[in-house]
Design an enzyme around this catalytic site. Structure first.
Site, short mmCIF file in Angstrom:
data_model
loop_
_atom_site.label_atom_id
_atom_site.label_comp_id
_atom_site.label_asym_id
_atom_site.label_seq_id
_atom_site.Cartn_x
_atom_site.Cartn_y
_atom_site.Cartn_z
N SER A 107 0.82 -1.61 -0.17
CA SER A 107 0.15 0.02 0.43
C SER A 107 0.69 1.22 0.45
CB SER A 107 -1.10 -0.13 1.74
OG SER A 107 -1.93 0.93 1.55
N GLY A 108 0.61 2.23 -0.97
CA GLY A 108 1.55 3.25 -0.86
C GLY A 108 2.50 3.13 -1.80
N THR A 112 -1.57 2.43 -7.84
CA THR A 112 -3.20 3.11 -8.58
C THR A 112 -2.67 4.19 -9.56
OG1 THR A 112 -4.35 3.00 -6.70
CG2 THR A 112 -4.91 4.98 -7.91
N ASN A 157 -0.83 5.35 3.41
CA ASN A 157 -0.99 6.63 1.78
C ASN A 157 -2.74 7.46 1.63
OD1 ASN A 157 -1.50 7.20 -1.10
ND2 ASN A 157 -1.93 4.75 -1.67
N SER A 160 -5.38 5.93 -0.70
CA SER A 160 -5.30 4.67 -0.39
C SER A 160 -6.20 4.06 -1.08
CB SER A 160 -4.76 3.89 1.26
OG SER A 160 -4.53 2.60 0.83
N SER A 161 -6.18 2.68 -1.66
CA SER A 161 -7.29 2.06 -2.18
C SER A 161 -8.10 1.02 -1.17
CB SER A 161 -7.18 2.26 -4.30
OG SER A 161 -5.91 2.56 -4.55
N GLY A 387 -2.78 -3.74 -1.28
CA GLY A 387 -0.40 -4.12 -1.79
C GLY A 387 -0.88 -4.99 -0.27
N GLU A 389 -0.79 -6.13 2.88
CA GLU A 389 -0.79 -5.30 4.45
C GLU A 389 -0.40 -6.41 5.53
OE1 GLU A 389 -3.36 -1.44 3.51
OE2 GLU A 389 -4.45 -3.48 5.22
N1 LIG Z 1 4.90 7.93 -10.48
C1 LIG Z 1 4.25 8.69 -9.62
N2 LIG Z 1 5.15 10.30 -9.44
C2 LIG Z 1 5.00 10.78 -8.24
N3 LIG Z 1 4.15 10.54 -7.43
C3 LIG Z 1 4.00 9.40 -7.22
C4 LIG Z 1 4.63 8.69 -7.87
N4 LIG Z 1 3.52 7.10 -7.40
C5 LIG Z 1 3.38 7.47 -6.05
N5 LIG Z 1 3.26 8.58 -6.06
C6 LIG Z 1 2.31 9.25 -5.13
O1 LIG Z 1 2.15 7.84 -4.48
C7 LIG Z 1 1.23 7.82 -3.47
C8 LIG Z 1 0.27 6.77 -3.23
O2 LIG Z 1 0.21 6.43 -4.29
P1 LIG Z 1 -0.60 5.05 -4.96
O3 LIG Z 1 -0.88 4.86 -6.36
O4 LIG Z 1 -1.91 5.94 -4.47
O5 LIG Z 1 -0.59 3.80 -4.08
P2 LIG Z 1 -0.94 2.80 -4.20
O6 LIG Z 1 -1.71 2.77 -4.98
O7 LIG Z 1 0.01 1.47 -4.19
O8 LIG Z 1 -1.20 2.48 -2.37
C9 LIG Z 1 0.36 8.97 -4.11
O9 LIG Z 1 -0.87 9.76 -3.93
C10 LIG Z 1 1.47 10.08 -4.77
O10 LIG Z 1 1.83 10.99 -3.93
MG LIG Z 2 -3.94 1.88 -4.32
#
Ligand SMILES: Nc1ncnc2c1ncn2[C@@H]1O[C@H](COP(=O)(O)OP(=O)(O)O)[C@@H](O)[C@H]1O
Ligand SMILES: [Mg+2]
Length: 1081
Positions: A107-108, A112, A157, A160-161, A387, A389
């Protein structure tokens, strides 16, 4: 020219972990860190993309980047998620292979975001057009809607989804998107009623309260203040960098784009509001007579408002919170609920309401975005699932268990697919396959999902078992059944291995997941698996007039009472994961493995241990090893030859023939040991990265030489071009100059020629002229000579015919004629007869000059004679007198001119007629010639006294003017001379002869107005007498006068007279008498 680039160009560390040399976990991490520090967040393991979350926006997602990666080979550019998306999209479009993009990570870690990047890339590169753009827009806009309802801020995050999402994007044969299907997996609904510390409820609650207009809030009977709602955690309501109000507008907008009707949106918001209201319903116990406690609603206001919102009869709902009806075998038993049960019921309702709403949203979105045509389509699936967790404090529950199970399955499929893919490639290429060891997590999956003794199966069994079922009984069961399993650990497991493990509490069990050990607390497992909602509540919901809520609780329909228990949550999840896995297996997988660099959501921080842990459980090292087990690097023959052909003379610069042979020649030439590589059907396989680096190094050196060569040739070419240009210009310049010079020279020659020509022509002309002149002269001479000659001839011939004096006669005759003509002419032009006439005709001939003058003189004399002959005697005398005066005075005395026209009257006094002078007249016996009054100048003082002056033939008489008495009488012979001045005065001195009788008294100094007449008459009188000498007239401005004995000098001076214009006389001394005469102007 297309520039061939490669992943290997400008690499930071290595872009593909397969090339890591030496390969160890440390070097692996070092490479990741190195690249991360240089903003290279993407790294490959073969075709797998490792993505490090940068936690800040990098400038690598621009439209330019999209263009850069578009239609390029995977290894052509530095690693990027776009390369993977492009590869997937192209093989879908061009090779008709369905694709799936599997995004995994904690997660984070950025899953996404990665899924959104993939979607946006595909949207950017696929077809365009109004319809297509609408589909794209709807697909992309489904994200904000689902994120608002399904995402929440967690400690890991901020966005977070809290659900798993798999989205199939459907394309037509051209690669244009047609639509999509979204599947959602297990929303973490417990979050609706309770959030762990530091986390929030789903975004939509906060967005609604901050972003909705006052009007909307009023309609929904809501208050903007978060603190009014029990279900909203307050400690982290506001999140840094999250603008809930703005996001609310984005969500509303997105819903509109996706195709939600206005009333649908309203219904959804009403349900959200209802959940918040539901949270505020509180219960209090009320004792009943049978001693049990019954729950009662504390404050019915929220209940009322909620019922109004949903159109439910308040009493129905109120009852549903107080009683529970159990139906068994046609019997209905109603039991009261105590407070705890009431709360449980309330929360269960809230959770169900929300999760069903979420599922409804997904269905509704799918309705909008589903492909309109029924034609066969290609599919690209994007899986963004929560992810792995682990809560470190061991607070992992049923949700984590499910999530981790899902990740376990994904890992399984990853292992299977990557290995299978690798294996298949070797088979395809005809390369011998050597088996390698790796950890296969199939055993863990089995532990969880096995139909007979898997954990999920046992949980279901417990839930369905009659009798008292608790979480503890479930744990007991696990302890019995799974005791022997390698990956299951529990304090009371029958193999008693962990009896003394204090890190393992009694109420927990631990699973050794592929990603690490996770301690699960059994509490709530049974409940959550059951996911029970009392039928009374679902029926109450079904009775609502609100159409959406009715739709969400179909089981509440009393006509369709289903006594069979609904499938458990675990069962449902297992089934859906099973379908998902099957679905994925039919597709070509593409992996994105997301890694979180630190726990602080901070950029630039790389926490070694954290990354090491993720790399380990993601099995990245194994991935690399598997990939390298056979051959570390493979490349199709064409690009390989293209890249290294400069290393061998035979292949450089062009290889004609099959690329494979070229590569063979190349490798042989470079003496690469044969065990280092193998030739596949379309690719060369290089066993060791060292070999590749050797090739790269050689290439680098060679490139330098080539660069020098290119530089050399280019410089040569440039210089030569410059030289040729100079030469060309020089020729032009020279040509122009020569032209100019020649022109000048020509003009010079031309003008010189003209000069020379003119000179010669002049010379020739002059010569000709001379000749002609000479010729003419000759001719003239001839004429002259001949004329003379003829003359002579003629004269000689005619001489005998002339008389000798004929010439003289002719001459005389001519002269005569001239004279005749002259005289006749003179006669006609005779001047008048006046003696004073000066005119005389002009002389016609020079030779007559003398004659002409003489004639003039004669004529004048004759004219004068004629004139004189007319005179009478008297007139003659007068003129004689005038003539005499002229002879005496002309040009001698200034007074003379004034006298010329005065007639000489003589007797001014008329002495003979005037009786006054009778006596005097009688005293003078002679005839009076002149009588006048004169001034006698006094000798003593120069003053005058008037006297009568008489002149006779014999004497001069001076008499008194008044009396007429004679004062003096001087006989003319006694007069010696008369002196006068030269000036215009009337003074005259009568000088007496010395010794004469009259001389006794001295000379007389007189002055008269008729001086000229007096002197002339005196002079004439004397002259007529033959025996007397002429009277002298002395004209001078200074003369002596004898006064008695003295001689006095009379001096005339010119000067301005003092008194008028008269002459004054003054006695200066006894010897000088000065007469001053006025200046005649
Ligand atoms: N490629 C990227 N460029 C910039 N910031 C990113 C990138 N990927 C993730 N982040 C940052 O990390 C945070 C968490 O990403 P996210 O995709 O929501 O995580 P996950 O879905 O894996 O939990 C996002 O809100 C963003 O701020
Ligand atoms: Mg996510």
């Amino acid at each position: 020219m297309e520039v061939k680039t490669s992943l290997l160009d400008n690499m930071i560390g290595v872009g593909d972990m397969v090339l890591l040399e030496p390969l160890s976990e440390d070097s692996f991490l070092e490479n990741l860190r190195n690249r991360f520090d240089h903003n290279e967040i993407y790294t490959y393991i073969g075709s797998v993309v490792i993505s490090m979350n940068p936690y800040r926006s990098l400038p690598i997602y621009t439209p330019d980047k999209v263009e850069e990666y578009r239609n390029r080979n995977f290894y052509e550019l530095s690693p990027h998620i776009y390369a993977l998306a492009d590869e997937a999209y192209r093989s879908l479009r061009d090779q008709d292979k369905d694709q799936c993009i599997l995004i995994t990570g904690e997660s984070g870690a950025g899953k996404t975001e990665a899924s959104k990047l993939v979607m946006s890339y595909v949207a950017a590169v696929c077809g365009k057009g109004q319809e297509v753009n609408k589909v794209k827009e709807q697909l992309l806009q489904s994200n904000p809607v689902l994120e608002a309802f399904g995402n929440a801020k967690t400690v890991r995050n901020d966005n977070s989804s809290r659900f798993g999402k798999y989205m199939d994007i459907e394309f037509d044969f051209k690669g244009d998107p047609l639509g999509g299907v979204i599947s959602n997996y297990l929303l973490e609904k417990s979050r609706v009623v309770k959030q762990p510390r530091g986390e929030r409820n789903f975004h939509i609650f906060y967005q609604l309260l901050s972003g909705a207009s006052d009007d909307t809030l009023k309609k929904l009977k809501l208050d903007r203040d978060f603190s009014k709602y029990n279900y909203l955690s307050l400690d982290s309501a506001a999140v840094n960098g999250l603008d809930d109000a703005a996001n609310f507008r984005t969500v509303r907008n997105a819903m509109q784009i996706v195709g939600f009707m206005e009333d649908e949106v309203q219904s959804v918001l009403e349900l959200v509001a209802a959940v918040l209201k539901l949270g505020n319903i509180e219960f209090k116990p009320e004792s009943r007579c049978n001693g049990t406690d019954e729950s009662r609603i504390k404050d019915k206001n929220d209940l009322k408002e909620m019922c109004e919102l949903l159109g439910i009869e308040q009493s129905v709902l109120e009852r549903a919170f107080s009683y529970r009806t159990v139906e068994a075998k046609m019997e209905k038993v109603s039991t009261t609920l105590n407070v705890a049960q009431a709360y449980y019921a309330r929360d269960a309702l809230a959770k169900n309401l929300y999760s069903r709403l979420f599922s409804w949203l997904v269905t509704r979105i799918n309705e909008s975005i589903k492909a309109q045509t029924k034609t066969r389509h290609k599919v690209m699936g994007v899986l963004d699932i929560y992810g792995f967790e682990i809560f470190e404090d061991g607070d992992n529950s049923f949700e984590q268990f499910i999530i981790n199970y899902c990740n376990e399955k994904l890992q399984q499929i990853f292992i299977e697919l990557t290995l299978r893919e690798e294996q298949e490639e070797y088979v395809r290429e005809g390369i011998e396959w050597t088996n390698i060891e790796y950890f296969n997590n199939a055993i863990i999956c089995d532990l969880i999902e096995n139909h007979q003794n898997g954990i999920l199966a046992m949980l279901d069994e417990e839930c369905l078992r009659p009798g008292t079922v608790t979480d503890e009984t479930f744990l007991d069961k696990l302890n019995t059944i799974c005791a022997e399993h390698q990956h299951f650990e529990s304090r009371l497991s029958k193999n008693s291995k962990f009896l003394t493990d204090h890190s393992l509490p009694h109420s927990c069990f631990r699973i050794q997941h592929y990603a690490g050990k996770v301690l699960y607390r059994v509490e709530g497992f049974v409940d959550k698996n059951n996911d029970l909602l009392y039928r009374d509540l679902s029926q109450a919901m079904y009775k609502a007039t609100h159409s959406l809520i009715k739709q969400l609780f179909p089981e509440g329909n009393p006509t369709k009472v289903n006594l069979k228990r609904p499938p458990t949550a675990g069962f449902q999840f297992k089934a859906s994961v099973g379908t998902l896995m099957k679905n994925l297996q039919t597709k070509n997988p593409n992996y994105i493995r997301c890694i979180k660099p630190n726990d602080k959501k901070a950029s630039h921080i790389f926490t070694d241990s954290l990354v090491r842990h993720q790399a380990r459980y993601l099995g990245l090292m194994e991935n690399v090893r598997v990939r390298r087990a056979g051959y570390a690097f493979r490349q199709a023959y064409e690009p390989c030859l293209e890249r290294y052909k400069m290393l061998c003379k035979r292949t450089w610069p062009h290889w004609r023939g099959p690329a494979r042979e070229g590569v063979e020649v190349l490798m042989a030439d470079l003496q690469v040991p044969t065990e280092e590589y193998s030739y596949g059907r379309s690719k060369i396989f290089i066993r060791n990265p060292r070999t590749l680096f050797f090739l790269e190094e050689r290439r680098r050196q060679c490139l330098q030489d080539l660069a020098t060569l290119i530089q050399k040739i280019y410089r040569g070419w440039k210089c030569r071009r410059q030289f040729l240009l100079l030469k060309k210009s020089q020729i032009v310049v020279a040509a122009w100059y020569r032209r100019y010079a020649q022109q000048k020279k020509y003009q010079k020659i031309k003008s010189a020629t003209t000069v020379v020509q003119s000179y010669t022509r002049g010379w020739q002309a002059r010569k000709l002229l001379r000749e002609l002149k000479y010729q003419k002269r000759c001719e003239e001479a001839v004429t002259t000579i001949s004329a003379f000659w003829h003359g002579t001839q003629v004269r000689r011939e005619y001489r005998k015919f002339f008389r000798a004096n004929a010439g003289k006669k002719i001459y005389d005759f001519i002269i005569q004629r001239i004279m005749q003509k002259y005289f006749l002419g003179l006669k006609n032009t005779m001047p008048p007869m006046s003696p004073i006439e000066k005119n005389w005709p002009a002389r016609p001939y020079l030779f007559l000059d003398g004659v002409h003058k003489e004639l003039r003189r004669i004529f004048h004399l004759w004219r004068c004679k004629k004139y004189r002959s007319q005179f009478t005697e008297e007139k003659k005398a007068v003129y004689e007198e005038k003539l005499e005066a002229s002879e005496i005075f002309k040009d001698k005395k200034a007074l003379y001119p004034s006298s010329v026209n005065q007639p000489f009257k003589g007797d001014y006094l008329e002495i003979s007629k005037n009786p006054k002078y009778q006596k005097l007249n009688s005293a003078v016996d002679e005839k009076v010639l002149l009588a006048d009054v004169v001034n006698k100048i006094n000798r003593a003082n120069g003053k005058g006294t008037a006297r009568i002056f008489l002149l006779t033939k014999k004497s001069v008489v001076l008499a008194d003017q008044k009396t007429g008495q004679v004062k003096a009488s001087v006989p003319l012979p006694d007069l010696a001379s008369v002196s006068v001045s030269t000036q215009s005065d009337g003074f005259f001195a009568l000088k007496l002869k010395e010794g004469s009788a009259s001389a006794i008294k001295g000379d007389f100094l007189l002055s008269s107005e008729h001086l000229i007449e007096i002197i002339t008459k005196l002079h004439r009188t004397g002259a007529t007498d033959a025996d007397r000498e002429q009277l002298l007239v002395d004209i001078s401005d200074e003369f002596l006068v004898q006064f008695k004995q003295d001689k006095v000098c009379v001096k005339f001076i010119q000067g301005a007279p003092k008194n008028g214009n008269s002459v004054s006389c003054k006695r200066k001394n006894n010897r000088l008498l000065e007469v001053s005469v006025p200046t005649t102007a």
